[in-house]
Design a protein around this motif. Structure first.
Motif, PDB file in Angstrom:
ATOM      1  N   VAL A   1     -35.256  10.095 -14.371  1.00  0.00           N
ATOM      2  CA  VAL A   1     -36.412   9.496 -13.689  1.00  0.00           C
ATOM      3  C   VAL A   1     -37.240  10.597 -13.020  1.00  0.00           C
ATOM      4  O   VAL A   1     -38.474  10.578 -13.064  1.00  0.00           O
ATOM      5  CB  VAL A   1     -35.949   8.435 -12.666  1.00  0.00           C
ATOM      6  CG1 VAL A   1     -37.074   8.027 -11.726  1.00  0.00           C
ATOM      7  CG2 VAL A   1     -35.391   7.219 -13.391  1.00  0.00           C
TER       8      VAL A   1
ATOM      9  N   THR B   1     -38.304   2.417 -10.089  1.00  0.00           N
ATOM     10  CA  THR B   1     -37.255   2.747 -11.057  1.00  0.00           C
ATOM     11  C   THR B   1     -35.906   2.956 -10.372  1.00  0.00           C
ATOM     12  O   THR B   1     -34.875   2.544 -10.904  1.00  0.00           O
ATOM     13  CB  THR B   1     -37.644   3.993 -11.877  1.00  0.00           C
ATOM     14  OG1 THR B   1     -38.948   3.777 -12.434  1.00  0.00           O
ATOM     15  CG2 THR B   1     -36.671   4.239 -13.003  1.00  0.00           C
TER      16      THR B   1
ATOM     17  N   VAL C   1     -33.112   0.683 -11.864  1.00  0.00           N
ATOM     18  CA  VAL C   1     -32.322   1.378 -12.871  1.00  0.00           C
ATOM     19  C   VAL C   1     -31.240   2.287 -12.269  1.00  0.00           C
ATOM     20  O   VAL C   1     -30.101   2.263 -12.709  1.00  0.00           O
ATOM     21  CB  VAL C   1     -33.246   2.218 -13.797  1.00  0.00           C
ATOM     22  CG1 VAL C   1     -32.445   2.986 -14.821  1.00  0.00           C
ATOM     23  CG2 VAL C   1     -34.271   1.332 -14.488  1.00  0.00           C
TER      24      VAL C   1
END
Length: 155
Positions: free
Chosen positions: A101, A146, A150
């Motif tokens: 990320v 994110t 995630v």
């Protein structure tokens, strides 16, 4: 308790939780931004009043290095403070996702410097930092959502 009152309480708790999380994320991000910006300016522009800077001719690479150093600060702050209640035992998986990320975030931030220099021909402190701040803002929004969806999943 009525269904409406129950729903209202759940929504209030959820909004309060996300605001606390966003505030902690913001503080960690502000510290990482200071590290990133300081490292970038030292690498590209050097110390004020001192001639020479080690990466003056390679600002995009300097941006990548500065963002990498800030990523270490961000990892520690987010793992052990912001998302301490959401981290998993599988540190390797979590770290791999975090790095991925942040590489996307790094590309966003370094990309704005490249665009500023190549498309606009701007090679000054103000131009570089404005481009980096814009890139940092876009990358920060990407990271926040994110990380929640995630990287640091609810346990």
């Amino acid at each position: 308790m009525s269904d409406l009152a129950s729903l209202t309480l759940r929504m209030r708790d959820a909004i309060g939780g996300i605001w606390r999380e966003a505030a902690a994320f913001g503080l960690v991000g502000a510290l990482a931004l200071l590290v990133d910006t300081g490292a970038y300016n030292l690498l590209v522009f050097g110390l004020p009043g001192v001639a020479g800077a080690p990466m003056r001719s390679t600002p995009v690479q300097a941006s990548a290095i500065a963002t990498g150093v800030a990523m270490i600060v961000s990892w520690a702050g987010n793992r052990y403070w912001t998302y301490r209640h959401r981290r998993h035992e599988n540190v390797t998986r979590e770290l791999a996702l975090f790095v991925f990320v942040n590489i996307v975030g790094l590309v966003i931030t370094a990309g704005t410097v490249a665009l500023s220099r190549q498309l606009m021909g701007c090679e000054c402190v103000l131009g570089d930092n404005a481009a980096r701040l814009f890139g940092w803002a876009v990358a920060t929004l990407f990271r926040f959502f994110t990380y929640r969806r995630v990287v640091f999943l609810a346990a």
